[in-house]
Write a protein that holds these residues in place. Structure first.
Motif, PDB file in Angstrom:
ATOM      1  N   LYS A 189       0.850  -1.207   0.000  1.00 36.78           N
ATOM      2  CA  LYS A 189       0.000   0.000   0.000  1.00 36.78           C
ATOM      3  C   LYS A 189       0.874   1.241   0.000  1.00 36.78           C
ATOM      4  O   LYS A 189       1.888   1.286   0.690  1.00 36.78           O
ATOM      5  N   TYR A 190       0.466   2.251  -0.762  1.00 37.20           N
ATOM      6  CA  TYR A 190       1.213   3.511  -0.840  1.00 37.20           C
ATOM      7  C   TYR A 190       0.375   4.642  -0.239  1.00 37.20           C
ATOM      8  O   TYR A 190      -0.850   4.508  -0.127  1.00 37.20           O
ATOM      9  N   ASP A 191       1.063   5.732   0.105  1.00 42.48           N
ATOM     10  CA  ASP A 191       0.362   6.840   0.773  1.00 42.48           C
ATOM     11  C   ASP A 191      -0.760   7.418  -0.093  1.00 42.48           C
ATOM     12  O   ASP A 191      -1.753   7.906   0.420  1.00 42.48           O
ATOM     13  N   ASP A 192      -0.564   7.397  -1.431  1.00 40.19           N
ATOM     14  CA  ASP A 192      -1.608   7.958  -2.307  1.00 40.19           C
ATOM     15  C   ASP A 192      -2.691   6.926  -2.621  1.00 40.19           C
ATOM     16  O   ASP A 192      -3.412   7.046  -3.606  1.00 40.19           O
TER      17      ASP A 192
ATOM     18  N   ARG B  57      -2.533   4.029  -3.800  1.00 36.76           N
ATOM     19  CA  ARG B  57      -2.260   3.044  -4.855  1.00 36.76           C
ATOM     20  C   ARG B  57      -1.891   1.722  -4.176  1.00 36.76           C
ATOM     21  O   ARG B  57      -1.216   1.700  -3.149  1.00 36.76           O
ATOM     22  N   GLN B  58      -2.365   0.615  -4.750  1.00 35.05           N
ATOM     23  CA  GLN B  58      -2.045  -0.704  -4.194  1.00 35.05           C
ATOM     24  C   GLN B  58      -1.412  -1.566  -5.271  1.00 35.05           C
ATOM     25  O   GLN B  58      -1.864  -1.554  -6.421  1.00 35.05           O
TER      26      GLN B  58
ATOM     27  N   LYS C   6      10.130  -0.809  -2.232  1.00 36.55           N
ATOM     28  CA  LYS C   6       8.726  -0.417  -2.442  1.00 36.55           C
ATOM     29  C   LYS C   6       8.650   0.721  -3.484  1.00 36.55           C
ATOM     30  O   LYS C   6       7.842   0.674  -4.413  1.00 36.55           O
ATOM     31  N   LEU C   7       9.532   1.699  -3.335  1.00 36.79           N
ATOM     32  CA  LEU C   7       9.533   2.832  -4.276  1.00 36.79           C
ATOM     33  C   LEU C   7       9.976   2.397  -5.670  1.00 36.79           C
ATOM     34  O   LEU C   7       9.422   2.819  -6.680  1.00 36.79           O
TER      35      LEU C   7
ATOM     36  N   ARG D  17       7.195   0.595  -7.453  1.00 40.16           N
ATOM     37  CA  ARG D  17       6.181   1.569  -7.877  1.00 40.16           C
ATOM     38  C   ARG D  17       6.652   2.315  -9.128  1.00 40.16           C
ATOM     39  O   ARG D  17       5.907   2.477 -10.097  1.00 40.16           O
TER      40      ARG D  17
END
Ligand SMILES: Nc1nc2c(ncn2[C@@H]2O[C@H](COP(=O)(O)OP(=O)(O)OP(=O)(O)O)[C@@H](O)[C@H]2O)c(=O)[nH]1
Length: 387
Positions: A200-203, A205-206, A346-347, A350
């Motif tokens: 899970k991302y802050d914006d 997006r999954q 993670k980054l 993405r």
């Protein structure tokens, strides 16, 4: 004492059988027969009803286990169409039989012909046709429905597929990067079914990530679980390959493989399963960097990992894949102890998936433009023909 060791032995056997017995099914075979068409009514020109079709439809939460339980090993038959009757000349169609399946299903006939794919909620596919009703073309006699052997294959749909030899730390990584809670243990084959986690991302997006277990050297010769889980990589957009910086040894009976050798062997197993998998973007995660001496090992092989092709001649023939991976990114990590490393991966994941999405969009836009251009040209051409 003897009793104790027998007890221990029994415990081990029980543990082993629990651990090898997996309820997860990713392929299923069964027989299906579409319903028979109803007879027509020659005297009044009545048409018999069509036999019911057998269909698969995607339903969230459905599994191949639930399909297996529904079938109970029996042949699946759809209802027959109604005969044409003097008070109802158009016979009613037989009811379709609908099997609820998970997304990611490909259906094949018993001779291996692909019938179709089901990838999204609500999609459906006829796997066995009902017979047509009796009419003047078939002498008013309803036709038999299609009788066919069906193989359903499930390919998980995840954005990222995590591949690596046993014990590399796949489950630990999956747990660290997502909310998944896979089994983790210090012995090979802890994971006997693919686990899927969501990053899970802050914006909001999954991104989904599937841990694909069971791959060992020689899997292409059907060693271990063979390539049975690799089919799930086929639908992932990105592959994350994970290796232990200290290399890998399946057991005392097997040869030790260094980290670079492990990478080459994984490259080869992917290639032997399906060469086109290597066209996907692949990142390499060199795990267990917290271990003593790990940094020195990593520094000594860094150049080799970045330029595998140039160093291939240093390795024996059996380690050399034909198509060598050029990693999009190589990240040393400690899945167990370093959350900063995990944040970096993670980054990266993405970023790579965003680039892929942009590229896909560009292709779609180019196709739309092409269609528009062709339509314009066609209209102009038709216009010039009428003048
Ligand atoms: N020191 C150290 N140990 C780790 C690290 N990551 C995983 N381990 C250990 O390595 C062992 C195997 O980890 P798993 O995550 O179960 O490995 P796996 O690749 O999922 O194994 P399979 O289920 O056999 O495919 C466990 O004992 C973990 O605790 C790490 O970053 N550092």
């Amino acid at each position: 004492m003897v009793q104790l060791s027998i007890c221990n032995l029994c415990k081990k056997v029980v543990e082993k059988s629990i651990f090898t017995r997996s309820k997860f099914i990713d392929s299923l075979f069964f027989h299906a027969k579409g319903g028979c068409g109803g007879n027509g009514h020659p005297k009044y020109g009545g048409i018999g009803g069509r036999g019911g079709n057998i269909m698969c439809q995607v339903k969230p939460g459905a599994t191949l286990e639930s399909v297996k339980n529904l079938l109970k090993g029996k042949k699946l038959t759809a209802a027959s169409g109604e005969h044409s009757l003097s008070h109802r000349l158009a016979g009613r169609n037989g009811e379709d039989k609908v099997i609820e399946v998970p997304a990611g299903i490909t259906a094949y006939s018993d001779v291996g012909t692909k019938i179709g794919e089901l990838n999204a909620e609500g999609e459906s596919l006829i796997i066995s046709q009902g017979g047509v009703g009796g009419n003047p073309q078939n002498g008013w006699l309803g036709k038999q429905g299609q009788h066919i052997g069906i193989r359903l294959e499930l390919k998980l749909i995840a954005d990222v597929g995590l591949v690596g030899f046993p014990n590399a730390g796949k489950s630990t990584f999956l747990k660290a990067i997502s909310k998944a809670r896979p089994k983790i243990a210090g012995y090979p084959f802890t994971t006997i079914k693919p686990n899927v986690g969501v990053i899970k991302y802050d914006d909001l997006r999954q991104i989904s990530l599937a841990d694909l277990p069971g791959l060992i050297e020689g899997a292409h010769k059907n060693l271990g679980m063979g390539h049975s889980f690799l089919r799930h990589v086929e639908r992932t957009k990105l592959i994350a390959m994970i290796v232990d910086v200290n290399g890998f040894q399946l057991s005392n009976k097997h040869d030790y493989r260094s980290c670079v050798e492990t990478v080459l062997l994984l490259n080869k197993e992917l290639e032997l399963y399906k060469k086109s998998l290597l066209d996907k973007p692949i990142i390499l995660l060199v795990n267990k960097m917290d271990k003593e001496g790990a940094q020195e090992i990593y520094d000594s092989m860094r150049d080799t990992l970045h330029n595998l092709k140039d160093h291939l001649h240093n390795y024996p023939e059996e380690f050399r894949p034909e198509k060598i991976i050029k990693f999009q990114s190589i990240v040393p990590i400690s899945a167990k102890f370093n959350q900063t490393d995990i944040g970096e991966v993670k980054l990266k994941i993405r970023h790579l998936l965003d680039i892929l999405a942009e590229e896909e969009q560009e292709v779609v836009n180019a196709e739309i433009e092409l269609v528009k251009k062709l339509k314009r040209e066609l209209t102009e051409h038709q216009g010039s023909m009428t003048i």
